[in-house]
Design an enzyme around this catalytic site. Structure first.
Site, short mmCIF file in Angstrom:
data_model
loop_
_atom_site.label_atom_id
_atom_site.label_comp_id
_atom_site.label_asym_id
_atom_site.label_seq_id
_atom_site.Cartn_x
_atom_site.Cartn_y
_atom_site.Cartn_z
CB SER A 23 -2.02 -4.16 -7.39
OG SER A 23 -2.51 -3.34 -7.35
CD GLU A 56 -0.31 -10.87 -12.39
OE1 GLU A 56 -1.74 -10.67 -12.66
OE2 GLU A 56 -0.30 -10.11 -11.61
CG ASN A 94 -5.12 -7.49 -10.35
OD1 ASN A 94 -5.70 -8.15 -8.90
ND2 ASN A 94 -4.70 -6.64 -9.27
#
Length: 235
Positions: A23, A56, A94
């Site tokens: 991430s 993503e 994020n």
């Protein structure tokens, strides 16, 4: 949403992939261990995975175009929505959520009740508020991402998260974080009264970062940014 879904679906083609679910780490750094860096792509899921449809699909500087297309096809095969992004800190979702959650944690540090922040953002239209979101993601994950992402979190927010993590208060998964969690749900007190200014102040960093991500080409266009933030954060 139907139009955005169709646009995202059009990026998918079949094939094999080598992927990371990171991430916050850069694909460019991870790929240094590979003989062929072109093989690596990011396939980044969001919590809770069964509920959130967005994934993503991250292309690094060396990622081959057909590898990214194959990754998008895999995401469609498991009935998720692929969002192509570039290899930048936090990718799209994020990156946008980071300043939003940091802003909320700063306000908590100044004495604003987390229940009030959550009530304000649910009234705005978000599925859950930022304090509950931090607990759902996990204080340990938020701390790691805050340190890893280029912009990071401020010292007060980092200290707050470090103390929580050191005490084992990781959020929902440990039963205690910002809230106490019982049966998978946060135990909340009464929210204080709030006004439109609090709502505007809470969402401002989110909107600012979303516009910046589009301007920098993290996603191809504003429609895909909308898709990512609708399907990834419930905006």
């Amino acid at each position: 949403k139907r139009a955005l879904f169709s646009k995202m679906e059009s990026v998918a083609k079949p094939g094999a992939v080598l992927a990371t679910n990171t991430s916050s780490l850069k694909l460019e750094d991870i790929s240094t261990a590979l003989k062929d860096p072109a093989r690596l792509v990011g396939i980044h899921f969001f919590n809770p995975v069964p509920q959130l449809p967005l994934v993503e699909v991250v292309s690094g500087r060396n990622t081959a175009k057909d590898v990214a297309q194959n990754a998008a096809a895999f995401v469609r095969q498991i009935d998720k929505l692929p969002l192509p992004t570039t290899d930048a800190p936090g990718f799209l979702v994020n990156r946008v959520l980071g300043p939003y959650m940091q802003n909320a944690l700063e306000l908590i540090g100044k004495g604003v009740k987390p229940e009030t922040l959550d009530a304000a953002m649910v009234a705005f239209g978000m599925p859950i508020g930022p304090a509950e979101l931090v607990d759902t993601v996990g204080l340990d994950i938020c701390l790691h991402a805050g340190k890893s992402l280029a912009k990071g979190a401020n010292a007060q927010v980092l200290k707050f998260m470090e103390e929580k993590v050191a005490a084992g208060q990781l959020g929902r998964k440990s039963g205690q974080g910002i809230y106490t969690w019982v049966g998978g749900k946060p135990s909340k007190g009464q929210a204080d009264a709030y006004d439109q200014k609090l709502i505007d102040d809470l969402i401002a960093p989110y909107l600012k970062e979303a516009k910046a991500a589009v301007a920098e080409g993290i996603v191809a266009d504003a429609d895909l940014a909308d898709a990512g933030l609708i399907f990834g954060t419930g905006f």
